[in-house]
Design a protein around this motif. Sequence first.
Motif, mmCIF file in Angstrom:
data_model
loop_
_atom_site.group_PDB
_atom_site.id
_atom_site.type_symbol
_atom_site.label_atom_id
_atom_site.label_comp_id
_atom_site.label_asym_id
_atom_site.label_seq_id
_atom_site.Cartn_x
_atom_site.Cartn_y
_atom_site.Cartn_z
ATOM 1 N N ALA A 151 25.970 15.756 65.954
ATOM 2 C CA ALA A 151 27.072 14.992 66.536
ATOM 3 C C ALA A 151 26.705 13.519 66.594
ATOM 4 N N GLY A 152 25.470 13.224 67.001
ATOM 5 C CA GLY A 152 25.045 11.841 67.126
ATOM 6 C C GLY A 152 24.990 11.140 65.780
ATOM 7 N N TRP A 153 24.488 11.822 64.771
ATOM 8 C CA TRP A 153 24.316 11.179 63.474
ATOM 9 C C TRP A 153 25.651 11.053 62.747
ATOM 10 N N ALA A 154 26.476 12.120 62.812
ATOM 11 C CA ALA A 154 27.724 12.127 62.050
ATOM 12 C C ALA A 154 28.714 11.095 62.575
ATOM 13 N N SER A 155 28.606 10.711 63.860
ATOM 14 C CA SER A 155 29.561 9.764 64.424
ATOM 15 C C SER A 155 29.437 8.392 63.795
ATOM 16 N N ASN A 156 28.264 8.068 63.261
ATOM 17 C CA ASN A 156 28.005 6.752 62.689
ATOM 18 C C ASN A 156 28.225 5.646 63.713
ATOM 19 N N SER A 157 27.855 5.935 64.952
ATOM 20 C CA SER A 157 27.986 4.955 66.024
ATOM 21 C C SER A 157 26.605 4.756 66.630
ATOM 22 N N TRP A 159 25.683 3.975 69.708
ATOM 23 C CA TRP A 159 25.499 4.671 70.991
ATOM 24 C C TRP A 159 25.241 6.143 70.755
ATOM 25 N N ALA A 160 26.070 6.729 69.874
ATOM 26 C CA ALA A 160 25.964 8.167 69.629
ATOM 27 C C ALA A 160 24.611 8.512 69.022
ATOM 28 N N LEU A 161 24.130 7.656 68.096
ATOM 29 C CA LEU A 161 22.851 7.939 67.454
ATOM 30 C C LEU A 161 21.724 7.885 68.488
ATOM 31 N N TYR A 162 21.756 6.847 69.347
ATOM 32 C CA TYR A 162 20.740 6.757 70.397
ATOM 33 C C TYR A 162 20.768 7.996 71.282
ATOM 34 N N LEU A 238 19.297 11.863 80.631
ATOM 35 C CA LEU A 238 19.215 10.644 79.824
ATOM 36 C C LEU A 238 20.118 10.625 78.608
ATOM 37 N N PRO A 239 20.348 11.778 77.923
ATOM 38 C CA PRO A 239 21.178 11.708 76.717
ATOM 39 C C PRO A 239 22.546 11.098 76.980
ATOM 40 N N GLU A 240 23.090 11.297 78.188
ATOM 41 C CA GLU A 240 24.425 10.768 78.414
ATOM 42 C C GLU A 240 24.448 9.761 79.554
ATOM 43 N N ALA A 241 23.298 9.138 79.808
ATOM 44 C CA ALA A 241 23.202 8.153 80.868
ATOM 45 C C ALA A 241 24.364 7.165 80.776
ATOM 46 N N GLU A 242 25.371 7.331 81.645
ATOM 47 C CA GLU A 242 26.587 6.531 81.512
ATOM 48 C C GLU A 242 26.299 5.050 81.587
ATOM 49 N N SER A 243 25.337 4.694 82.437
ATOM 50 C CA SER A 243 25.139 3.278 82.717
ATOM 51 C C SER A 243 24.380 2.565 81.610
ATOM 52 N N GLU A 244 23.701 3.305 80.717
ATOM 53 C CA GLU A 244 22.965 2.627 79.652
ATOM 54 C C GLU A 244 23.464 3.005 78.261
ATOM 55 N N LEU A 245 23.906 4.255 78.073
ATOM 56 C CA LEU A 245 24.305 4.692 76.732
ATOM 57 C C LEU A 245 25.799 4.946 76.633
ATOM 58 N N VAL A 246 26.561 4.549 77.625
ATOM 59 C CA VAL A 246 27.999 4.796 77.716
ATOM 60 C C VAL A 246 28.295 6.290 77.831
ATOM 61 N N ALA A 247 28.057 7.086 76.818
ATOM 62 C CA ALA A 247 28.247 8.524 76.975
ATOM 63 C C ALA A 247 27.266 9.329 76.149
ATOM 64 N N GLY A 248 26.481 8.678 75.302
ATOM 65 C CA GLY A 248 25.535 9.437 74.495
ATOM 66 C C GLY A 248 26.169 10.011 73.254
ATOM 67 N N TYR A 249 25.673 11.175 72.835
ATOM 68 C CA TYR A 249 26.037 11.734 71.534
ATOM 69 C C TYR A 249 27.525 12.011 71.373
ATOM 70 N N ASN A 250 28.274 12.194 72.475
ATOM 71 C CA ASN A 250 29.666 12.621 72.334
ATOM 72 C C ASN A 250 30.655 11.471 72.444
ATOM 73 N N ILE A 251 30.173 10.232 72.292
ATOM 74 C CA ILE A 251 31.062 9.101 72.574
ATOM 75 C C ILE A 251 32.241 9.029 71.613
ATOM 76 N N GLU A 252 32.079 9.403 70.344
ATOM 77 C CA GLU A 252 33.179 9.270 69.385
ATOM 78 C C GLU A 252 34.111 10.479 69.414
ATOM 79 N N TYR A 253 33.786 11.479 70.222
ATOM 80 C CA TYR A 253 34.622 12.671 70.269
ATOM 81 C C TYR A 253 35.730 12.484 71.292
ATOM 82 N N SER A 254 36.877 13.097 71.025
ATOM 83 C CA SER A 254 37.956 13.024 72.007
ATOM 84 C C SER A 254 38.669 14.366 72.035
ATOM 85 N N GLY A 255 39.449 14.551 73.072
ATOM 86 C CA GLY A 255 40.263 15.751 73.183
ATOM 87 C C GLY A 255 39.442 17.021 73.240
#
Lengths: 427, 134
Positions: A151-157, A159-162, A238-255
Motif C-alpha cells: 500500500a505504501g509503495w503503490a501509492s507513490n506518495s 507520506w505513504a512510503l514513509y 508510529l506507522p500512522e503517527a498523525e502528527s508526523e506522518l499525516v496518516a501513514g501507509y493509507n493516506i492515498e486510500y479513500s472510502g
Amino acid sequence: MRQIADWIILNLFGVADAGSWPYSWLVYLGMMVFAAVLAITFVAIFAGPVTWVERRVAGRIMSRLGPNRVGPQGFLQWLADGLKNLLKEDLIPDAADRPLFRLAPHLVWMGMFGAFVVLPFGAHLVAADLNVGLLYILAITSLVVLGLLMAGWASNSKWALYGGIRSTAQLVSYEIPTAFSLMVIVILAGTLSTQEIVRAQGGWPWDWFVFRNPFTFLAFFLLMTSSLAEGNRVPFDLPEAESELVAGYNIEYSGMRFLFFLFAEWANLWIMAAIGTFCFLGGWQIPGVSPDAIDALLARSHGWSWSWVGLQALSFAIFAIKASWLVFVVIQIRWTLPRLRVDQLMIACWKYLVPMTLVCILGVLAMALLIPQGGVLDYLIRGLMMVVGGALVALFLWRARVNYMLARDSYRKMEGRELWFPPYRLV
Amino acid sequence: MAVDFATVLIFLAVASAFVAVALLLGRFLRPKVAEPDKGSIYECGERPIGTARFNFNPRFYVIALVFIIFEVEVALTFPVAVAFNHWLGGGRGTLAAVEIVLFLLVLVAGLAYVWAKGDLDWIREVRSDGEENR
C-alpha cells in the motif's frame, strides 16, 4: 469443527465412518464455508462496536463526551461510519501503481483473517485445529506486513512510503519477541496446536500458564507488549503517527478501501487478545469440567445433546470474557501512554524485549528440568505467582481509589452521591 | 489433515471475496465525478515535488537483514521446542535443553555482534569529518 462435521455425517446421514463415505467432502466443504462466513460475521460485529467502545473510553479518559448522537448513546455510530465510507467516492491517484494499489487491502485482510482459522473459541469451536497452529499464526500474519508495504509503495506518495517502510520495520522487528515469548508456551505444552495448548492448561487460575513460574509470568507481559506493536497500537502506533506522518501507509486510500485497513486493525485487536488468552490465561477451559468429558459428550450423543450445547456456550463465554478484558486493557493503554520515537521503538525491541524473552526461554527450560511437574514445590511457585498477580490487580484498584479521592468533590457533584470508585462506565 | 489445510484456503478465499464484494457493491452506490486534482498525490496541499520512488534510509534494510536471520532461527527452534516436552518425559530433558541453549547461543552471538557494531542504534554519531562513527 471436524468433530462437529463428523457428528453431522453420523446423525443426519447415518454414516458411521466418514472417511469411506464418498460424499463426506461435501459436508466438510459446507462446514468450512459456514465457519468462514461465521468468522467474518464475528469480525464485523466485533470490530464495529469496539470502535464505539474505544471512542467512548477515549472520551471518558479525556473528559469529553465522545460519539453520542447516532442511536442510543451514539452506539450506532459505527454503522453510520461504515455507510458513509461505502458511499464515498473511490479515488486512486494517477501516479499510483493501480494493480498493487487495489491488491493491498486484499492482502491485509487475508493475513488478518487467516489467523481466525486456528483461534480456539470454545471446546469444539475452532475452524481447523492445525498441528502447526502457533507457527501458522506467526506465518500468516506476515501477509499483513506485505500488504502495508505494498500500500505504501503503490501509492507513490512520500507520506505513504514513509509510513509503509516504518510499519514494515516495526512489524518485522516485533515479530521476534512475539515468537520467542510464544516459544515459552511451546516448551511447556509440547505442541503447536492451539487446542492442545488450551488442553495443557486447566480451568482454575493455578493451572494457567501465566502463573506456572516467574518466567512465564514475565513472558505474558512481554507478549502483550510486543503484540501491541504488532497491532500498531499506541504506544507503538508510529506507522500512522498523525502528527508526523499525516496518516501513514493509507493516506492515498479513500472510502471502502481505506476502511478495510482500519477494519483489519480493529480485528487484529481481537486476535492479539485471543492469543494472550489461549496461550497464557487458560483459554476456554471451564473450571471443574475436563475437556475429555466434553469430547465424550459429542462422541456419545446420537442426536441432540443439550448439555454439550450448554458446555460449548459456557466455554465460548469464558473465552470471550477473558479476551474482552484484555481488549479493554489494551484500549485503556492506548489513551494513557504517549507515542514512542522511532529510535526508542527499535531500542525497546532489540535491546530490551529480545534479550528478556531469551532469558525467559532459558528460565523455563531450567525450571522444567529442575522442578518436577505437579510436585509440592511446583504448586508453591504457582501459588506465589498468583499472589504476585493478585497484588498487581490490587495495585490497579488502589490507584483508581487514589484517583477518586483526589477529585472526590467533583465526582460527588457529577453523580449526586458518594462512590467508592470513579464511575467506570461507557454510557 | 487435507481437510484442515483446505479450511485455510477457504478462509483466505472468503476474506478476499468479502473485500471484493464490498467494493463491487460500493461501485453501484458511490458517485464518480472526474476532476483532475482528485488524481494528484496528497502533499500537504502543495503540488507534489518529484516522485516518491527515491533512495531510502539503508538502516531499514539492516533491520530487515537482522530480522531474516532471527526469523529463520525461530522457525528452526520451534520444532525443537515441541520435542523438548517429549524428551523430558523420556528422561532425556537435559540433552534437549542443552541443544536448544546451544542453538540460541549462536543467535545471541549474532545479536551481540550487531549490537556492538552499532547497527541497532537508530541515531548514529557523526564525526567531524562527516563520516559515520563506527
